[in-house]
Design a protein around this motif. Structure first.
Motif, PDB file in Angstrom:
ATOM      1  N   ARG A  55       0.860  -1.183   0.000  1.00  0.00           N
ATOM      2  CA  ARG A  55       0.000   0.000   0.000  1.00  0.00           C
ATOM      3  C   ARG A  55       0.895   1.230   0.000  1.00  0.00           C
ATOM      4  O   ARG A  55       1.792   1.362   0.831  1.00  0.00           O
ATOM      5  N   ARG A  62      -5.421   0.750  -4.966  1.00  0.00           N
ATOM      6  CA  ARG A  62      -4.763  -0.329  -5.705  1.00  0.00           C
ATOM      7  C   ARG A  62      -3.366  -0.550  -5.140  1.00  0.00           C
ATOM      8  O   ARG A  62      -2.572   0.389  -5.085  1.00  0.00           O
ATOM      9  N   LEU A  90      -2.641 -12.994  -5.620  1.00  0.00           N
ATOM     10  CA  LEU A  90      -3.517 -11.953  -6.142  1.00  0.00           C
ATOM     11  C   LEU A  90      -4.953 -12.435  -6.272  1.00  0.00           C
ATOM     12  O   LEU A  90      -5.216 -13.415  -6.980  1.00  0.00           O
ATOM     13  N   PRO A  91      -5.893 -11.745  -5.629  1.00  0.00           N
ATOM     14  CA  PRO A  91      -7.299 -12.080  -5.831  1.00  0.00           C
ATOM     15  C   PRO A  91      -7.706 -11.798  -7.277  1.00  0.00           C
ATOM     16  O   PRO A  91      -7.380 -10.745  -7.831  1.00  0.00           O
ATOM     17  N   SER A  94      -9.073  -8.181  -8.861  1.00  0.00           N
ATOM     18  CA  SER A  94      -8.701  -7.002  -8.082  1.00  0.00           C
ATOM     19  C   SER A  94      -7.738  -6.129  -8.880  1.00  0.00           C
ATOM     20  O   SER A  94      -6.742  -6.621  -9.415  1.00  0.00           O
ATOM     21  N   PRO A  95      -7.989  -4.828  -8.958  1.00  0.00           N
ATOM     22  CA  PRO A  95      -7.092  -3.947  -9.714  1.00  0.00           C
ATOM     23  C   PRO A  95      -5.781  -3.718  -8.969  1.00  0.00           C
ATOM     24  O   PRO A  95      -5.760  -3.576  -7.748  1.00  0.00           O
ATOM     25  N   VAL A  96      -4.685  -3.684  -9.712  1.00  0.00           N
ATOM     26  CA  VAL A  96      -3.359  -3.499  -9.129  1.00  0.00           C
ATOM     27  C   VAL A  96      -2.525  -2.622 -10.050  1.00  0.00           C
ATOM     28  O   VAL A  96      -2.845  -2.421 -11.231  1.00  0.00           O
ATOM     29  N   SER A 244      -5.994  -5.883 -13.886  1.00  0.00           N
ATOM     30  CA  SER A 244      -6.525  -6.829 -12.898  1.00  0.00           C
ATOM     31  C   SER A 244      -6.176  -8.244 -13.320  1.00  0.00           C
ATOM     32  O   SER A 244      -6.080  -8.559 -14.522  1.00  0.00           O
TER      33      SER A 244
END
Length: 252
Positions: A55, A62, A90-91, A94-96, A244
């Motif tokens: 984070r 994200r 990573l789910p 989910s945006p990253v 994602s």
């Protein structure tokens, strides 16, 4: 078995190499409560790969993803192990935001829905090339988390007090500091960006941190600012990706 994922992945990164500096920072120096590390194999005392989800202030929603994926040789990924690691870390959906090198790029293109793929080049300061710039209007105003920042406000007589140029640090490890410069459009090409960058570079040099500067491919103005300030190309190339995770089912 290892209960310390950072110890398990330390051999995968060369902390004193500019190309590994960003990944090393997020793996070892970013606040641990803001980074999750998933290793492969899980719980191994000496992992062959890892994914770090951090984070950051870059985006509150994200996480930034950095990693070293398992390899067969220095130039070949272990695709099955890499996909297993990404799936564990990573789910789906989910945006990253991802920072990667070219080795992992084909796999990432295959298993992510990407909305951005930005090539990057990495520069480092050559102290012999840096010529200090003295500007009495440059002041220091550190960020709330204590990172150094130098800025110039609007000229005397302008009551707005707007920041017209600033140079700050994205992250700082024991060896390196990743710097960035921002300038208002109507104050460009007036020397403000070089002035604030010079002040920041001198401050970091006194503290023993080597400044790094990441430039988007095609941003010649940013590249020229870095070059004029004493930065040289490391020849390290990377990519900033946004998207994602959408793992594809295996082929029949």
């Amino acid at each position: 078995m290892s209960s310390d994922p950072r110890r398990a992945i330390r051999h995968l990164l060369h902390a004193r190499e500019p190309a590994d500096a960003l990944a090393s920072y997020y793996a070892f120096h970013h606040p641990p409560e803001r980074t999750t590390i998933v290793t492969y194999p899980e719980g191994a005392a000496r992992a062959t790969g890892y994914v770090a989800l951090s984070r950051t202030g870059m985006d509150l929603f994200r996480p930034l993803v950095t990693f070293r994926l398992p390899t067969v040789t220095a130039a070949t990924l272990d695709l099955d192990a890499s996909l297993a690691l990404l799936t564990a870390a990573l789910p789906a959906g989910s945006p990253v935001i991802i920072r990667t090198d070219s080795l992992a790029l084909p796999l990432l293109r295959a298993v992510f829905d990407l909305s951005l793929e930005q090539p990057l080049r990495l520069l480092k300061l050559d102290r012999r090339r840096h010529e200090p710039v003295i500007n009495v209007f440059v002041t220091r105003n550190d960020t709330p988390d204590g990172l150094p920042r130098f800025l110039v406000r609007s000229p005397p007589g302008d009551p707005s007090g707007l920041i017209v140029a600033s140079a700050g640090v994205n992250w700082m490890s024991p060896d390196y500091a990743d710097v960035a410069v921002q300038t208002r459009n109507d104050f460009r090409r007036q020397g403000y960006a070089r002035s604030v960058l010079s002040s920041l570079v001198q401050h970091l040099d006194r503290r023993g941190h080597l400044p790094l500067y990441t430039v988007e491919e095609g941003n010649e103005a940013s590249y020229e600012l870095a070059r004029e300030s004493g930065f040289v190309d490391t020849l390290s190339r990377g990519f900033m990706l946004e998207g994602s995770f959408r793992p594809r089912p295996p082929s029949p």
